[in-house]
Design a protein around this motif. Sequence first.
Motif, short mmCIF file in Angstrom:
data_model
loop_
_atom_site.label_atom_id
_atom_site.label_comp_id
_atom_site.label_asym_id
_atom_site.label_seq_id
_atom_site.Cartn_x
_atom_site.Cartn_y
_atom_site.Cartn_z
N LEU A 130 0.82 -1.21 0.00
CA LEU A 130 0.00 0.00 0.00
C LEU A 130 0.85 1.26 0.00
O LEU A 130 0.53 2.24 -0.69
CB LEU A 130 -0.95 0.00 1.20
N ASN A 131 1.94 1.23 0.74
CA ASN A 131 2.84 2.39 0.79
C ASN A 131 3.49 2.62 -0.57
O ASN A 131 3.56 3.76 -1.05
CB ASN A 131 3.90 2.18 1.87
N VAL A 132 3.95 1.58 -1.21
CA VAL A 132 4.59 1.69 -2.53
C VAL A 132 3.58 2.20 -3.56
O VAL A 132 3.90 3.06 -4.38
CB VAL A 132 5.20 0.34 -2.96
N MET A 133 2.36 1.69 -3.49
CA MET A 133 1.32 2.14 -4.41
C MET A 133 0.99 3.61 -4.17
O MET A 133 0.87 4.39 -5.12
CB MET A 133 0.06 1.28 -4.24
N ASN A 134 0.87 4.00 -2.90
CA ASN A 134 0.56 5.39 -2.58
C ASN A 134 1.68 6.33 -3.01
O ASN A 134 1.41 7.45 -3.45
CB ASN A 134 0.27 5.55 -1.09
N ARG A 135 2.93 5.89 -2.89
CA ARG A 135 4.05 6.74 -3.34
C ARG A 135 3.99 6.96 -4.84
O ARG A 135 4.23 8.06 -5.31
CB ARG A 135 5.39 6.13 -2.93
N LEU A 186 2.53 7.14 -17.83
CA LEU A 186 2.48 7.18 -16.37
C LEU A 186 1.10 7.57 -15.87
O LEU A 186 0.58 6.99 -14.92
CB LEU A 186 3.54 8.15 -15.82
N LYS A 187 0.47 8.52 -16.54
CA LYS A 187 -0.87 8.95 -16.17
C LYS A 187 -1.88 7.82 -16.37
O LYS A 187 -2.75 7.59 -15.54
CB LYS A 187 -1.25 10.18 -17.01
N SER A 195 6.89 -9.30 -5.62
CA SER A 195 8.24 -8.77 -5.82
C SER A 195 8.32 -7.96 -7.11
O SER A 195 8.89 -6.86 -7.14
CB SER A 195 9.25 -9.92 -5.85
N GLY A 196 7.74 -8.49 -8.17
CA GLY A 196 7.72 -7.76 -9.43
C GLY A 196 6.95 -6.46 -9.33
O GLY A 196 7.37 -5.43 -9.86
N LEU A 197 5.83 -6.49 -8.63
CA LEU A 197 5.01 -5.29 -8.46
C LEU A 197 5.76 -4.22 -7.67
O LEU A 197 5.73 -3.04 -8.03
CB LEU A 197 3.70 -5.66 -7.76
N PHE A 198 6.46 -4.61 -6.63
CA PHE A 198 7.27 -3.67 -5.86
C PHE A 198 8.31 -3.02 -6.77
O PHE A 198 8.50 -1.81 -6.75
CB PHE A 198 7.98 -4.37 -4.69
N LYS A 236 10.16 1.76 -9.74
CA LYS A 236 10.72 2.37 -10.95
C LYS A 236 9.78 3.43 -11.51
O LYS A 236 10.23 4.50 -11.95
CB LYS A 236 11.00 1.31 -12.00
N LEU A 237 8.48 3.15 -11.53
CA LEU A 237 7.52 4.13 -12.04
C LEU A 237 7.50 5.39 -11.19
O LEU A 237 7.37 6.50 -11.72
CB LEU A 237 6.11 3.51 -12.10
N THR A 238 7.66 5.25 -9.88
CA THR A 238 7.71 6.41 -8.99
C THR A 238 8.92 7.26 -9.31
O THR A 238 8.82 8.49 -9.42
CB THR A 238 7.74 5.95 -7.51
N VAL A 239 10.07 6.62 -9.48
CA VAL A 239 11.29 7.35 -9.83
C VAL A 239 11.12 8.05 -11.18
O VAL A 239 11.51 9.21 -11.35
CB VAL A 239 12.50 6.39 -9.85
N GLN A 240 10.51 7.37 -12.14
CA GLN A 240 10.32 7.96 -13.46
C GLN A 240 9.37 9.16 -13.41
O GLN A 240 9.59 10.16 -14.09
CB GLN A 240 9.81 6.91 -14.45
#
Length: 162
Positions: free
Chosen positions: A16-21, A76-77, A131-134, A139-143
């Motif tokens: 949830l935290n990774v998704m929210n970020r 990304l959007k 693991s793949g989703l994380f 990577k998408l957050t960084v991008q």
Amino acid sequence: MMQICQDTYCNKHSLLNVMNRFIAAANNMDETIMVPSLLRDVPLDEQDEALVASDNNNEPTCPSKQRDMYEHYLLLKSLKNDMEWGLLKREMAGGASFLEMAVKQEEEQQVTSELNEGSSDLESQFHFHLSGLFGVLSKLTVQADHLTNRYKREIGGSSLLR
């Protein structure tokens, strides 16, 4: 029950935290980029900019799926919308996103694999996909952050960087 929810949101390693970020980074990108059309024909990476300038045909030597920042912004959007609204909404609209195509391909491979193996190990499949989703969401957050900061630099707002 409330304590469990609070612990989950506080854990920096939770899904949830990774998704929210990622969603927050994509929202920040969307709020910052007021004129997305300015991203057209701007190479995604600054290194690609040098490749395009030095190439006689004006085509990058290593073309990527997203040729410019505008296409990457749209991707990304779109992924953020898929995460927030799910795949069902897009199916009803008749469009197919990159995420949908990957999910369908994965489902087809999984069915084939299960038929071949007879029984599947759900726990190992879950951990593999988690693991793949994380990794993908990180990577998408960084991008998304990179695209936002790059847009700020391109329009001369470098003093606005975080």
